[in-house]
Scaffold this motif. Structure first.
Motif, PDB file in Angstrom:
ATOM      1  N   PRO A  11      -4.580   2.675  -6.902  1.00 57.88           N
ATOM      2  CA  PRO A  11      -3.362   3.250  -7.474  1.00 57.88           C
ATOM      3  C   PRO A  11      -3.612   3.895  -8.832  1.00 57.88           C
ATOM      4  CG  PRO A  11      -2.968   1.015  -6.679  1.00 57.88           C
ATOM      5  CD  PRO A  11      -4.454   1.236  -6.622  1.00 57.88           C
ATOM      6  N   THR A  12      -2.828   4.899  -9.131  1.00 53.25           N
ATOM      7  CA  THR A  12      -2.916   5.573 -10.432  1.00 53.25           C
ATOM      8  C   THR A  12      -1.713   5.259 -11.312  1.00 53.25           C
ATOM      9  OG1 THR A  12      -1.890   7.558  -9.501  1.00 53.25           O
ATOM     10  CG2 THR A  12      -4.300   7.457  -9.496  1.00 53.25           C
ATOM     11  N   THR A  13      -0.750   4.524 -10.778  1.00 52.78           N
ATOM     12  CA  THR A  13       0.411   4.127 -11.559  1.00 52.78           C
ATOM     13  C   THR A  13       0.712   2.655 -11.299  1.00 52.78           C
ATOM     14  OG1 THR A  13       1.926   4.788  -9.783  1.00 52.78           O
ATOM     15  CG2 THR A  13       1.440   6.430 -11.483  1.00 52.78           C
ATOM     16  N   VAL A  14       1.380   2.028 -12.256  1.00 54.93           N
ATOM     17  CA  VAL A  14       1.770   0.630 -12.118  1.00 54.93           C
ATOM     18  C   VAL A  14       2.825   0.494 -11.028  1.00 54.93           C
ATOM     19  CG1 VAL A  14       2.784  -1.351 -13.292  1.00 54.93           C
ATOM     20  CG2 VAL A  14       1.268   0.201 -14.543  1.00 54.93           C
ATOM     21  N   ASP A  15       2.644  -0.486 -10.160  1.00 49.68           N
ATOM     22  CA  ASP A  15       3.620  -0.727  -9.103  1.00 49.68           C
ATOM     23  C   ASP A  15       4.792  -1.504  -9.692  1.00 49.68           C
ATOM     24  OD1 ASP A  15       5.061  -1.218  -6.863  1.00 49.68           O
ATOM     25  OD2 ASP A  15       3.566  -2.490  -5.863  1.00 49.68           O
TER      26      ASP A  15
END
Length: 437
Positions: free
Chosen positions: A294-298
């Motif tokens: 992932p490239t963003t926080v879930d």
């Protein structure tokens, strides 16, 4: 968060010979840790749980602006430890020396916490876990600090604040664990000077594990324990469905396992061990199958997280979240049990008064506590969490492979919930699950 699996065989003299496990968890903003602390085989057997991480933080009073000078990592990498490295800036060597041994992956994680998309977020468990896992660090109990000064400053300006923060960190239950650290800084045209530190106790070293593979790849997991352990198990959580347990070969301090990853998406790999501090996670890694990490926080809510919380009935809210999560996987709801409720409440109160997430507060582990209360259970599990909200505690439990395995274990039919609120507003949660049929 602290969560783990204990084979019933170790208590066979006191119980029937059925296999069983108990799962614990501790958490900073995670919950069982999922909370600040803390698996399962095939079609739903019982796996371990981990101790996830406690997140300590110092947040800026003003929202930062400006141009980021730290470039995020773009190339594929492996998750491994150790990864010794000096501070990325020689001026930070003094602060790094106060913290512990420098680690390259933790340096990258500290840098990520300073890029705009993370710097604008609270330094919570989700942000810290994202930064650590996507930087190739396998440590399971990371703690983070982020400091800011409006005017341009030298690293030495933060010396007192760093000293104070380090003095508050919990130490590993095993004194032989080594503290490893990452550090980064950045200067912004408008918001000033920023400093970030990420630290964790190393319970095991990990040979390089690829962060991205193609579907059908067989992975070889090789680790070396840095603490004594009597049992180990690997827990794999895919992008959908329950976790599965993978057998581990344990010879002395050397661990090895092999397994296939077929389903596209991100898989979480957790190594659970039983050691002096009880069952807990020793290593965790993320592997993208057919895709990058992932490239963003879930920030997505866990199943059941959005149920209404009546402040007068916090235990009911936790029960509703737990059963909503089970129903989301097609499983039956657990029935509340008055005796289990009392045991869970006593344990939550004990954790709050002592200020620590532990499965054994001097009155025995969950199995022993059940036995002492006359509960005849063939299997039991326990999830512990500490978090600023009950929803965040539940989310942390769900995010942890071993904790989720405990929550979704099909053998459990009863549950006890204990919830206590600390003076600082944090919630202490105990979920005690059992099979009493």
């Amino acid at each position: 968060m602290k969560c783990a699996k204990l084979p019933w065989a170790s208590l066979r003299s006191a119980r029937p010979p059925q296999a069983s496990c108990w799962i614990l968890a501790a958490l900073g903003v995670l919950a069982c840790q999922a909370g600040s602390s803390i698996g399962g085989p095939g079609p739903r057997t019982r796996p371990p749980v981990e101790r996830v991480a406690r997140v300590e933080r110092a947040e800026p009073k003003a929202k930062p602006r400006g141009i980021e000078v730290v470039a995020p990592e773009s190339e594929p990498f492996s998750t491994l430890a150790p990864n010794p490295a000096r501070a990325p800036d020689p001026a930070l060597e003094g602060l790094l020396a106060r913290c512990g041994r420098g680690d390259g992956a933790l340096h990258r994680a500290a840098s990520k916490l300073l890029i705009p998309k993370l710097r604008h977020r609270p330094l919570d468990s989700a942000s810290l876990t994202f930064a650590v896992r996507t930087s190739g660090a396998p440590y399971v109990k990371p703690r983070g600090l982020r400091l800011h000064q409006q005017a341009s400053a030298e690293p030495a300006t933060f010396d007192a604040a760093v000293r104070e923060w380090l003095s508050t960190l919990d130490s590993s239950p095993d004194s032989s664990a080594e503290r490893r650290c990452g550090i980064a800084s950045s200067v912004h045209s408008e918001s000033g000077y920023w400093l970030s530190i990420v630290t964790a106790d190393a319970l095991a070293d990990l040979e390089p594990l690829p962060a991205r593979v193609e579907p059908g790849t067989r992975l070889r997991f090789v680790a070396k324990l840095l603490i004594p352990a009597t049992h180990a198990e690997l827990v794999v959580l895919g992008p959908a469905g329950p976790p599965r347990a993978v057998p581990v070969s344990l010879a002395g301090d050397q661990l090895e396992a092999g397994f296939f990853l077929d389903t596209p998406g991100v898989h979480q790999i957790q190594l659970m061990v039983d050691h002096a501090g009880g069952p807990s996670a020793a290593v965790e890694a993320w592997v993208g199958v057919g895709s990058s990490l992932p490239t963003t926080v879930d920030a997505a809510a866990a199943p059941g997280e959005n149920v209404h919380v009546n402040p007068a009935e916090p235990e009911r809210a936790v029960l509703d979240m737990l059963n909503a999560a089970r129903r989301s996987e097609g499983m039956t709801a657990l029935e509340p049990d008055p005796t289990l409720d009392l045991l869970a409440r006593d344990h939550a109160a004990g954790m709050r008064s002592r200020g620590r997430l532990e499965h054994d507060l001097g009155d025995g582990n969950p199995i022993w506590r059940l036995q002492a209360s006359g509960v005849r259970a063939t299997a039991a599990g326990e999830n512990l969490a500490r978090a600023p909200t009950l929803g965040r505690a539940h989310r942390a439990i769900w995010a942890s492979p071993s904790h989720r395995a405990n929550l979704l274990d099909p053998h459990f039919d009863r549950v006890g919930i204990g919830v206590e609120r600390g003076a600082n507003g944090e919630w202490w949660v105990c979920e005690l699950l059992a099979d009493v049929r």
